[in-house]
Design a protein around this motif. Structure first.
Motif, PDB file in Angstrom:
ATOM      1  N   GLU A 189      -7.900   0.836  -3.511  1.00 35.94           N
ATOM      2  CA  GLU A 189      -6.512   0.535  -3.843  1.00 35.94           C
ATOM      3  C   GLU A 189      -6.348  -0.954  -4.151  1.00 35.94           C
ATOM      4  OE1 GLU A 189      -2.002   1.465  -2.162  1.00 35.94           O
ATOM      5  OE2 GLU A 189      -3.688   1.356  -0.751  1.00 35.94           O
TER       6      GLU A 189
ATOM      7  N   GLN B 141      -0.318   3.893   1.354  1.00 34.81           N
ATOM      8  CA  GLN B 141      -0.879   4.636   2.474  1.00 34.81           C
ATOM      9  C   GLN B 141      -0.561   3.900   3.774  1.00 34.81           C
ATOM     10  OE1 GLN B 141      -5.041   5.969   1.012  1.00 34.81           O
ATOM     11  NE2 GLN B 141      -4.550   4.131  -0.186  1.00 34.81           N
TER      12      GLN B 141
ATOM     13  N   THR C 271       0.827  -1.201   0.000  1.00 34.91           N
ATOM     14  CA  THR C 271       0.000   0.000   0.000  1.00 34.91           C
ATOM     15  C   THR C 271       0.862   1.252   0.000  1.00 34.91           C
ATOM     16  OG1 THR C 271      -1.765   1.191   1.161  1.00 34.91           O
ATOM     17  CG2 THR C 271      -0.159   0.013   2.520  1.00 34.91           C
TER      18      THR C 271
ATOM     19  N   PHE D 190      -4.350  -0.474   3.451  1.00 37.79           N
ATOM     20  CA  PHE D 190      -5.058  -0.613   2.185  1.00 37.79           C
ATOM     21  C   PHE D 190      -6.497  -0.106   2.294  1.00 37.79           C
ATOM     22  CE2 PHE D 190      -1.928  -3.974   0.966  1.00 37.79           C
ATOM     23  CZ  PHE D 190      -1.619  -3.484  -0.302  1.00 37.79           C
TER      24      PHE D 190
END
Length: 317
Positions: free
Chosen positions: A288, A281, A279, A284
């Motif tokens: 995404e 970020q 991910t 997840f």
């Protein structure tokens, strides 16, 4: 020249017929004294009255050929009877060196139609049966190792199936049990290595009472007048690998899964990562994962599963 298993003793479960019988005969041919275990029920689903005849006939055949063998007709899925099986080997031959787990039954049905009893009975015989005998054999080897303050000689050969590797739509109970046996084997291999014991698992393909329907379309070789011509699906193709894994030559083979049939042995690696996604970020999100995973699987036909047998080139046409 001494035989590879001379002076060793073995237990083979489900050895009254089919694969187990061929394995027991091979171990005896290599010099082992054998406890031939078979509950003796006539139905491949575990139905019918138990009989001592199959185990006794195989044991008698080994003795007639000059070997040493005794019969045991207990149910390996019964904890106490599994204990008695291991104790019989020790009482008859002084110790146990080799355990080959082969006993099993089939109760095939699709998952949406399978009853609780059909599930429980197959798990009981295959998975619990493997555990029971392994438990008592492992305790025997551990006690001997501790008493000697040194490793002993111990070999376990368990029986899984390609139904675990590639799936089998009408056998959710059998496939699950066979997958569990692989996990039991790898765990046992790690636990017992320091005592001098190896544990390996095979996925055999053979024409037996258990597989009569599966291999109904597989024809035996045409009779060309040669007495040496062997059915490619004969259990005798599997037995030599069991003999090898039970031998001193296989001391460094531990925790392995091997597929065997018809003059072929394939060493199966543990699962490897085919793709990896990270991910961008902290965690997840659905969007995404959708953006990453959906394209990864887009070229696969709907409903396709991991087909290990095809990957290995072992799929039967």
């Amino acid at each position: 020249m001494s035989l590879p298993l001379e002076g060793r003793s073995a237990v083979v479960t489900g050895a009254g017929r089919g694969l187990g019988r061929a394995e027991a005969l091979e171990l005896a041919r290599l010099g082992a004294a054998v406890v031939v275990n078979d509950f003796g029920q006539p139905g491949r689903d575990g139905s019918g009255a138990a009989s001592a005849t199959p185990a006794e006939e195989v044991a008698a055949g080994i003795r007639a050929a000059g070997g040493r063998a005794v019969a045991h007709t207990g149910d390996v899925a019964d904890h106490q009877q599994a204990r008695e099986l291991v104790e019989l080997a020790v009482a008859e031959f002084g110790q146990l060196d080799i355990l080959v787990n082969n006993a099993g039954i089939l109760r095939d049905r699709m998952v949406f139609s399978m009853s609780e009893d059909e599930w429980d009975s197959v798990i009981r015989v295959h998975l619990k049966g493997h555990f029971n005998t392994t438990h008592f054999a492992a305790a025997h080897w551990r006690a001997r190792s501790k008493a000697a303050d040194a490793p002993v000689y111990g070999r376990i050969v368990n029986t899984s199936s390609e139904a675990f590797l590639a799936g089998s739509a009408g056998q959710p109970n059998y496939a699950a049990a066979k997958g569990g046996i692989v996990g039991l084997t790898t765990s046992t291999a790690l636990a017992l290595a320091k005592y001098g014991v190896t544990a390996n698992v095979i996925c055999p393909r053979a024409r037996t009472r258990m597989t009569a329907d599966v291999f109904a379309g597989f024809q035996e070789p045409a009779d060309d007048g040669s007495e040496d011509r062997l059915d490619p699906l004969a259990p005798e193709h599997v037995a030599p690998l069991v003999g090898y894994l039970a031998s001193p030559a296989a001391a460094h083979v531990n925790g392995q899964l091997l597929v065997v049939h018809g003059g072929m042995v394939a060493v199966v690696e543990r699962p490897r990562v085919a793709a990896k996604f990270d991910t961008k970020q902290d965690a997840f999100t659905y969007d995404e994962l959708d953006a990453l995973l959906t394209p990864h699987y887009a070229d696969r036909p709907a409903g396709e599963t991991f087909a290990a047998a095809e990957v290995l080139g072992l799929k039967h046409e």
